[in-house]
Motif scaffolding. Structure first.
Motif, PDB file in Angstrom:
ATOM      1  N   ASP A 119      42.679 -19.665   5.757  1.00  0.00           N
ATOM      2  CA  ASP A 119      42.528 -21.032   5.236  1.00  0.00           C
ATOM      3  C   ASP A 119      43.444 -21.256   4.037  1.00  0.00           C
ATOM      4  O   ASP A 119      44.061 -22.319   3.891  1.00  0.00           O
ATOM      5  N   LYS A 120      43.531 -20.247   3.169  1.00  0.00           N
ATOM      6  CA  LYS A 120      44.402 -20.361   1.994  1.00  0.00           C
ATOM      7  C   LYS A 120      45.871 -20.425   2.409  1.00  0.00           C
ATOM      8  O   LYS A 120      46.674 -21.110   1.767  1.00  0.00           O
ATOM      9  N   ALA A 121      46.216 -19.712   3.469  1.00  0.00           N
ATOM     10  CA  ALA A 121      47.594 -19.743   3.965  1.00  0.00           C
ATOM     11  C   ALA A 121      47.935 -21.148   4.474  1.00  0.00           C
ATOM     12  O   ALA A 121      49.041 -21.654   4.234  1.00  0.00           O
ATOM     13  N   ILE A 122      46.988 -21.787   5.159  1.00  0.00           N
ATOM     14  CA  ILE A 122      47.186 -23.165   5.632  1.00  0.00           C
ATOM     15  C   ILE A 122      47.346 -24.109   4.439  1.00  0.00           C
ATOM     16  O   ILE A 122      48.233 -24.983   4.426  1.00  0.00           O
ATOM     17  N   ASP A 123      46.507 -23.939   3.413  1.00  0.00           N
ATOM     18  CA  ASP A 123      46.588 -24.779   2.215  1.00  0.00           C
ATOM     19  C   ASP A 123      47.945 -24.630   1.531  1.00  0.00           C
ATOM     20  O   ASP A 123      48.506 -25.604   1.021  1.00  0.00           O
ATOM     21  N   LYS A 176      53.137 -18.755   9.291  1.00  0.00           N
ATOM     22  CA  LYS A 176      52.718 -18.002  10.476  1.00  0.00           C
ATOM     23  C   LYS A 176      52.757 -16.496  10.217  1.00  0.00           C
ATOM     24  O   LYS A 176      51.872 -15.751  10.655  1.00  0.00           O
ATOM     25  N   VAL A 177      53.801 -16.065   9.505  1.00  0.00           N
ATOM     26  CA  VAL A 177      53.912 -14.638   9.167  1.00  0.00           C
ATOM     27  C   VAL A 177      52.727 -14.211   8.303  1.00  0.00           C
ATOM     28  O   VAL A 177      52.150 -13.131   8.498  1.00  0.00           O
ATOM     29  N   ALA A 178      52.351 -15.077   7.365  1.00  0.00           N
ATOM     30  CA  ALA A 178      51.207 -14.777   6.502  1.00  0.00           C
ATOM     31  C   ALA A 178      49.927 -14.639   7.323  1.00  0.00           C
ATOM     32  O   ALA A 178      49.120 -13.725   7.095  1.00  0.00           O
ATOM     33  N   LYS A 186      42.278 -14.499  18.964  1.00  0.00           N
ATOM     34  CA  LYS A 186      41.979 -15.893  19.291  1.00  0.00           C
ATOM     35  C   LYS A 186      41.929 -16.748  18.028  1.00  0.00           C
ATOM     36  O   LYS A 186      42.444 -17.871  18.003  1.00  0.00           O
ATOM     37  N   VAL A 187      41.313 -16.208  16.978  1.00  0.00           N
ATOM     38  CA  VAL A 187      41.252 -16.925  15.690  1.00  0.00           C
ATOM     39  C   VAL A 187      42.667 -17.098  15.132  1.00  0.00           C
ATOM     40  O   VAL A 187      43.029 -18.182  14.651  1.00  0.00           O
ATOM     41  N   THR A 188      43.471 -16.041  15.217  1.00  0.00           N
ATOM     42  CA  THR A 188      44.860 -16.100  14.737  1.00  0.00           C
ATOM     43  C   THR A 188      45.646 -17.174  15.471  1.00  0.00           C
ATOM     44  O   THR A 188      46.388 -17.956  14.857  1.00  0.00           O
ATOM     45  N   ASP A 189      45.484 -17.238  16.783  1.00  0.00           N
ATOM     46  CA  ASP A 189      46.183 -18.245  17.590  1.00  0.00           C
ATOM     47  C   ASP A 189      45.790 -19.659  17.172  1.00  0.00           C
ATOM     48  O   ASP A 189      46.642 -20.570  17.144  1.00  0.00           O
ATOM     49  N   LYS A 247      47.392 -24.673  14.158  1.00  0.00           N
ATOM     50  CA  LYS A 247      47.222 -25.615  13.041  1.00  0.00           C
ATOM     51  C   LYS A 247      48.535 -25.802  12.290  1.00  0.00           C
ATOM     52  O   LYS A 247      48.908 -26.924  11.920  1.00  0.00           O
ATOM     53  N   ILE A 248      49.240 -24.697  12.056  1.00  0.00           N
ATOM     54  CA  ILE A 248      50.527 -24.773  11.363  1.00  0.00           C
ATOM     55  C   ILE A 248      51.535 -25.551  12.202  1.00  0.00           C
ATOM     56  O   ILE A 248      52.296 -26.373  11.682  1.00  0.00           O
TER      57      ILE A 248
END
Length: 269
Positions: A98-102, A209-211, A246-249, A254-255
């Motif tokens: 979630d922090k990576a998305i933020d 994505k790498v994160a 699956k969660v990673t995908d 989202k990105i």
């Protein structure tokens, strides 16, 4: 995890205990009778045999190699404890994703698209009383219209410092200071500049994505650690890794979604 020593009377030993006597005896939890798992066990030994008995007295297990008579209490890791560790790993992974998305969103918002947006000034740092502070903590930022920004400081004495910070930033905007507020006009982007910025956000999306993938890798390492401690089987780890993929995908998608939105904003005249 084994205790470092065992008293002549009683002691508490967890999953895969190692018991120190005149000879070292290592138990394999997978070979214990089912009724032992998660239960307190008692054991006694003499000469070269040791007898373990479940608390309910139903099963017994004999191991050779013990040369002293002792008694002890053995406690195996419970399913509740193992589930708690698994849940903590999953929770930590999702929080970090979630922090990576933020972080990706913050980077996207700091790139101007030709339309005014207060988030464009998110990364502007102002030298305020000798310390660098974020602009939005010392001023209110608003959008009077789609092509301008208005910066109204809480302390008017900071106007010059704010103006200097904006000029020195990479925003490419010239501030207008009237002694009360600072106005910023958002210049229209050229076609070439839009394409350049599109490459920048594409790079930022890939870094996000790498994160996400690195977070997945760390979580799998934690699962592997539980397997080495005999708290998870190899099949357990495979199933958990598949669920984590699956969660990673989902986070990767989202990105991709927010990148396409940002790219559309940049390329739309």
């Amino acid at each position: 995890m084994a205790m470092s020593s065992l008293s002549p009377s009683t002691s508490s030993i967890y999953q895969k205990p190692r018991i120190v006597t005149n000879k070292l005896v290592t138990f394999n939890p997978t070979k214990l009778p089912t009724s032992f798992q998660g239960n307190l066990l008692s054991w006694s030994s003499s000469v070269c045999h040791m007898k373990l008995k479940a608390k309910n007295g139903v099963d017994a297990f004999v191991v050779k190699g013990v040369s002293q008579k002792r008694t002890a209490t053995i406690k195996c890791a419970t399913m509740e404890e193992i589930e708690a560790e698994k849940s903590l790993i999953e929770k930590n992974a999702k929080e970090r994703m979630d922090k990576a998305i933020d972080s990706v969103l913050a980077n996207f918002n700091s790139i101007r698209t030709g339309r005014s947006n207060p988030a464009m000034l998110d990364k502007v740092e102002v030298e305020y009383y000798g310390s660098p502070v974020n602009l939005k903590t010392i001023a209110q930022i608003s959008t009077p219209d789609s092509s301008s920004l208005l910066v109204q400081p809480y302390d008017k004495s900071s106007l010059k410092a704010i103006e200097k910070a904006i000029v020195n930033s990479d925003l490419g905007m010239t501030p207008s200071n009237d002694g009360e507020v600072i106005r910023l006009s958002i210049p229209q982007l050229t076609s070439d500049r839009r394409k350049e910025l599109s490459k920048v956000v594409s790079k930022q999306a890939e870094e996000g994505k790498v994160a996400i993938r690195n977070i997945r890798r760390d979580a799998i390492k934690s699962y592997d650690k539980l397997e080495k401690e005999k708290k998870l089987s190899e099949d357990n780890v495979k199933d958990l890794s598949a669920d984590l993929q699956k969660v990673t995908d989902e986070y990767i998608k989202k990105i991709d979604t927010i990148f396409k939105q940002k790219e559309k904003e940049l390329l739309t005249v």
